[in-house]
Design a protein around this motif. Structure first.
Motif, PDB file in Angstrom:
ATOM      1  N   GLU A 267      -0.493  -7.579   6.638  1.00 45.72           N
ATOM      2  CA  GLU A 267      -1.523  -7.993   5.704  1.00 45.72           C
ATOM      3  C   GLU A 267      -1.908  -6.844   4.784  1.00 45.72           C
ATOM      4  O   GLU A 267      -1.756  -5.674   5.140  1.00 45.72           O
ATOM      5  CB  GLU A 267      -2.742  -8.512   6.471  1.00 45.72           C
ATOM      6  N   PRO A 268      -2.411  -7.137   3.579  1.00 45.23           N
ATOM      7  CA  PRO A 268      -2.767  -6.071   2.636  1.00 45.23           C
ATOM      8  C   PRO A 268      -4.064  -5.347   2.993  1.00 45.23           C
ATOM      9  O   PRO A 268      -4.363  -4.310   2.413  1.00 45.23           O
ATOM     10  CB  PRO A 268      -2.905  -6.820   1.304  1.00 45.23           C
ATOM     11  N   ASN A 269      -4.819  -5.893   3.940  1.00 44.49           N
ATOM     12  CA  ASN A 269      -6.088  -5.280   4.342  1.00 44.49           C
ATOM     13  C   ASN A 269      -6.103  -4.992   5.829  1.00 44.49           C
ATOM     14  O   ASN A 269      -6.843  -5.601   6.598  1.00 44.49           O
ATOM     15  CB  ASN A 269      -7.263  -6.193   3.950  1.00 44.49           C
ATOM     16  N   HIS A 293      -8.713 -12.797  10.780  1.00 43.94           N
ATOM     17  CA  HIS A 293      -7.916 -11.859   9.988  1.00 43.94           C
ATOM     18  C   HIS A 293      -6.468 -12.315   9.880  1.00 43.94           C
ATOM     19  O   HIS A 293      -5.806 -12.080   8.863  1.00 43.94           O
ATOM     20  CB  HIS A 293      -7.985 -10.468  10.622  1.00 43.94           C
ATOM     21  N   GLU A 398      -2.950   2.302   3.218  1.00 44.42           N
ATOM     22  CA  GLU A 398      -2.277   1.861   1.993  1.00 44.42           C
ATOM     23  C   GLU A 398      -0.794   1.608   2.261  1.00 44.42           C
ATOM     24  O   GLU A 398      -0.234   0.596   1.822  1.00 44.42           O
ATOM     25  CB  GLU A 398      -2.435   2.894   0.866  1.00 44.42           C
ATOM     26  N   GLY A 401      -0.257  -1.615   4.134  1.00 47.04           N
ATOM     27  CA  GLY A 401      -0.435  -2.771   3.262  1.00 47.04           C
ATOM     28  C   GLY A 401       0.725  -2.991   2.312  1.00 47.04           C
ATOM     29  O   GLY A 401       0.891  -4.080   1.759  1.00 47.04           O
ATOM     30  N   SER A 415      -4.150   6.008  -2.861  1.00 47.83           N
ATOM     31  CA  SER A 415      -5.241   6.372  -1.959  1.00 47.83           C
ATOM     32  C   SER A 415      -5.328   7.880  -1.781  1.00 47.83           C
ATOM     33  O   SER A 415      -4.362   8.613  -1.967  1.00 47.83           O
ATOM     34  CB  SER A 415      -5.023   5.693  -0.606  1.00 47.83           C
TER      35      SER A 415
END
Length: 815
Positions: A267-269, A293, A398, A401, A415
């Motif tokens: 997942e990106p988060n 999530h 980062e 993700g 980041s």
């Protein structure tokens, strides 16, 4: 419990797949008194909850080879040990759902071909025939690797453990390592709750516990824990021969398991875990399932596999795993502590890597060097920013993700920036600098034309990117006028002491025993003649040298030089990187600009190429190095940081009438390709010798003096080589060369490009790569062939050269 031995040749800490693989391979190498210590039970850390997909293709030939070794090992392990592994070579599918992804997949197929890995491009229908559970309405195509597969992580680990025991290794479970006994920088013993075991070599394969344990010994291992979830369904008739499936546009992966599916994703988060430390009794433990999530992954999966909507969910597994700031795992001997080895940070592909990583670590322990160049995963690729866990966590999240996002060429992380800044950072930013980052340093990659409304921001693609014309302007200025590159991020070392010359004579392949004021370009070689470092060395005093190397090699090169100073010599190496800014003034008008701001004699007679002088500029002492990496007249101006802004302003004012402009690293790359300068980490490295790389002229074989690697170089000079670095140019200017494109000579695959780009003066794409032939490679052989490059599975005619394409002295262009 059997008694812990009082001594061992090596101690492996950690009983997951990597630790057991390392112990297995050490025993196979004859280290039969190796001891493996596991704080709880084998596999009880991360291994027991790994998903077990085994893929092989990476962007590095050697890492691909390492993962391929894992497959070969898993094939034979059951027969050797009598324990099942769950290994199943059912192949791996990778999907593409848009044009950019399809380009990426085709380039990956070329990379696989370059590295000798079988990979087939499929139509959507062909992919469906292999994986009939999926919808294919949005598919553009797919790639299939028949030798990929899947395995049971715990079973493989137990088989490796049995194999290690069979070869003589002793394994102790429920034995926590409390500390290491270190005396004067040397490991003496491992201290456990059950006693003390003397040893000189320790291999830490402790997964997500590795960073905190290593830190107690002063060793930096940049990894953090991140929650990773995957779902296991009830059986619903899934065929047992179904390939593994990766659907990166939907961020998901799949494998068959007992008639059902394992499905997970990136997942990106992502959610970090254990920011304040791992709970003390954490083992064989999963985290609470986070259905909320995971919903974003589930939605993507339902669009690909509609049957999941009605399949029963057996379990949603949430297990923390260790991830790293660049998505690559960590291997090697720690630069901070001799004989302290690390194998950790496997970014959820520890099962795919485990066999090969254990083999490589064991070889490293056994021989004191890796079996081949492992720079992409070498622990020495890290540096100062990675000591800060908060910075590591920010960058790692980062990278996690981006695990399945498009890996565009030249893509930069965002980041943790800015971190390390040149004194000129704000000035250059105000003038349109678009910065990249390396080892925490902000470095201008290119400059936008702010007056024309251009934004200093990269727009990524697999074609020409938005900075192409801007870099062309800077390139033209290098060739026709003058530019300033801010190269403050260069790593810089001082080697001092009465034996500095003798020590460096042994370490350096070129002749550094020259008068004060001399500058020497040199490689530093291993015993096989491979290039470990590629540096410039300036003699600034009888007992002092000033060594300059690339930004990303600061830790690696410092470690290599320091370790190879003979023990009986008095010479001390000091990192002085932060003391100096570097302004590189390059171009045919460089001397004219510099003459305006100094009274020093800059004539060629007084200040020739390959020399170093101290000059004054606007009241500032400047160490000026007459050297170039772009192929034009040039000076590297090494300035104490407090003077950097003053010197920069003076140069820019003096250079106005000479066309002086700012330029960035992408112009440096374009110019160096035209001039044929080599880049360490791509064109040259530990697997390449100066003879193979066309750098024999920089080796002092004519001088009767010993240096590391001399015997290997002399053998090659006498017997010839089996690969030679060559330059390749395509006639079509719109071809984008990135590296890893396959080289064909007379229709036969002979290698791949190590680097690629565009030469603005020659107006054509340029690539470098080794032409290989097991029977031997000569200049005549290289130049006599007809060549093609495979670019994204399309053959492109090209021409070959063994010399530079651009000669500034004659203003000659050779294409």
């Amino acid at each position: 419990m059997k008694e812990l031995p009082t001594s061992a040749r090596a101690v492996v800490i950690g009983g997951g797949i990597v630790g057991c693989s390392t112990a297995y391979h050490l025993a196979k190498l004859g280290w039969t008194d190796t001891v493996l210590l596991e704080r709880k039970k084998l596999t009880s850390g991360t291994t027991f909850h790994a998903a077990g997909l085994v893929g092989q293709l990476r962007t590095s030939a050697n890492i691909t080879q390492l993962l391929g070794y894992s497959v070969d090992l898993y094939k034979r392990l059951e027969a050797e040990t009598g324990l099942g592994t769950g290994w199943k070579m059912n192949g791996g599918l990778r999907l593409a759902c848009n044009a950019e992804r399809w380009t990426e997949v085709k380039r990956q197929a070329t990379t696989a071909q370059s590295f000798g890995l079988e990979m087939h491009l499929l139509t959507p229908r062909e992919a469906f025939d292999l994986w009939p559970l999926m919808t294919i309405d949005d598919l553009v195509g797919a790639a299939f690797l028949p030798t990929d597969g899947q395995a049971n992580p715990s079973d493989i680990t137990q088989a490796l453990a049995r194999g290690a025991r069979m070869a003589g290794t002793t394994i102790f479970e429920d034995t926590e390592v409390l500390d290491l006994e270190i005396d004067k920088g040397r490991i003496r013993a491992v201290i456990t709750g059950h006693g003390r075991t003397e040893c000189e070599r320790v291999v830490v394969c402790a997964g997500q516990w590795t960073r905190s344990f290593a830190a107690r010994c002063g060793v930096n291992v940049p990894l953090v824990s991140v929650e990773h979830q995957y779902m296991v369904t009830e059986p619903f008739g899934v065929p047992s021969n179904l390939p593994t499936l990766r659907d990166p546009d939907r961020l998901t992966y799949y494998k068959e398991e007992v008639g059902g599916l394992v499905m997970g994703g990136y997942e990106p988060n992502p959610i970090p875990w254990a920011a304040d430390g791992i709970p003390e009794d954490f083992h064989y433990t999963l985290l609470d399932s986070n259905f909320g999530h995971f919903e974003q992954i589930m939605e993507q999966a339902l669009g690909r596999v509609p049957a999941l909507e009605t399949a029963g969910i057996k379990q949603l597994i949430n297990g923390p795993e260790s991830f790293t700031p660049d998505g690559n795992f960590i291997l090697g001997e720690a630069p901070e502590l001799k004989n302290f080895f690390v194998g950790a940070g496997f970014n959820a592909f520890g099962i795919a890597s485990g066999g090969g990583a254990g083999m490589a670590l064991a070889e490293w322990v056994h021989k004191g060097e890796p079996p081949f160049d492992l720079w992409p995963v070498d622990i020495r690729r890290f540096g100062r920013p990675h000591f800060d866990t908060d910075w590591v966590r920010t960058r790692t999240l980062e990278a996690y993700g981006k695990h399945y996002t498009l890996a565009f060429p030249h893509e930069e992380h965002q980041s943790g920036r800015p971190c390390r800044k040149s004194p000129l950072y704000d000035r250059l930013k105000a003038q349109g600098a678009c910065f990249g980052e390396k080892l925490g340093w902000e470095r201008p990659n290119w400059f936008a034309d702010l007056s024309a409304g251009q934004q200093p921001k990269d727009v990524y693609s697999y074609g020409r990117q938005n900075w192409f014309d801007a870099v062309g302007r800077e390139h033209k200025a290098v060739r026709e006028a003058a530019v300033i590159f801010d190269q403050t991020s260069f790593a810089k070392f001082a080697l001092k002491g009465r034996d500095a010359e003798a020590a460096l004579t042994w370490i350096a392949a070129n002749d550094i025993a020259r008068p004060v004021g001399s500058l020497t370009y040199t490689q530093m070689l291993n015993d096989k003649g491979g290039i470990e470092c590629d540096v410039t060395v300036s003699r600034v005093a009888e007992d002092e040298y000033y060594i300059v190397t690339g930004t990303g090699f600061a830790t690696h090169d410092f470690d290599w030089i320091a370790r190879n100073i003979p023990k009986d010599m008095h010479a001390e190496l000091v990192d002085v990187t932060s003391a100096y800014s570097v302004l590189s003034l390059m171009g045919p008008h460089a001397r004219s600009v510099l003459e305006k701001v100094t009274r020093s004699d800059l004539s060629n007679a007084a200040f020739p190429f390959a020399s170093v002088r101290t000059i004054g500029i606007a009241g500032c002492p400047v160490r000026a190095l007459r050297v170039t990496y772009v192929g034009e007249l040039g000076y590297e101006l090494h300035v104490p940081v407090e003077y950097a802004a003053t010197v920069y302003d003076a140069l820019m004012a003096a250079g106005h009438d000479h066309g002086l402009v700012n330029a960035g690293y992408r112009a440096i790359e374009s110019c160096r390709l035209e001039k044929g300068y080599r880049a360490w980490g791509s064109d040259i490295g530990p697997d390449h010798t100066p003879v193979e790389a066309g750098l024999s002229w920089a080796v002092k074989t004519r001088k009767p003096v010993a240096f590391k690697g001399r015997e290997a170089i002399e053998r090659q000079l006498q017997n010839g080589v089996k690969k030679t670095l060559a330059c390749f140019v395509t006639e079509d200017p719109d071809i984008v060369l990135l590296g890893r494109e396959t080289i064909y000579r007379n229709g036969k695959r002979v290698g791949w490009l190590t680097s690629g780009g565009f030469g603005y003066t020659v107006g054509k794409p340029i690539g470098y790569g080794y032409v290989r032939d097991p029977e031997g490679v000569t200049e005549e052989l290289v130049l006599s062939g007809t060549y093609e490059l495979d670019v994204a599975m399309t053959r492109i005619p090209c021409r070959v050269s063994l010399g530079p394409l651009y000669d500034p002295g004659m203003k000659r262009i050779k294409v």
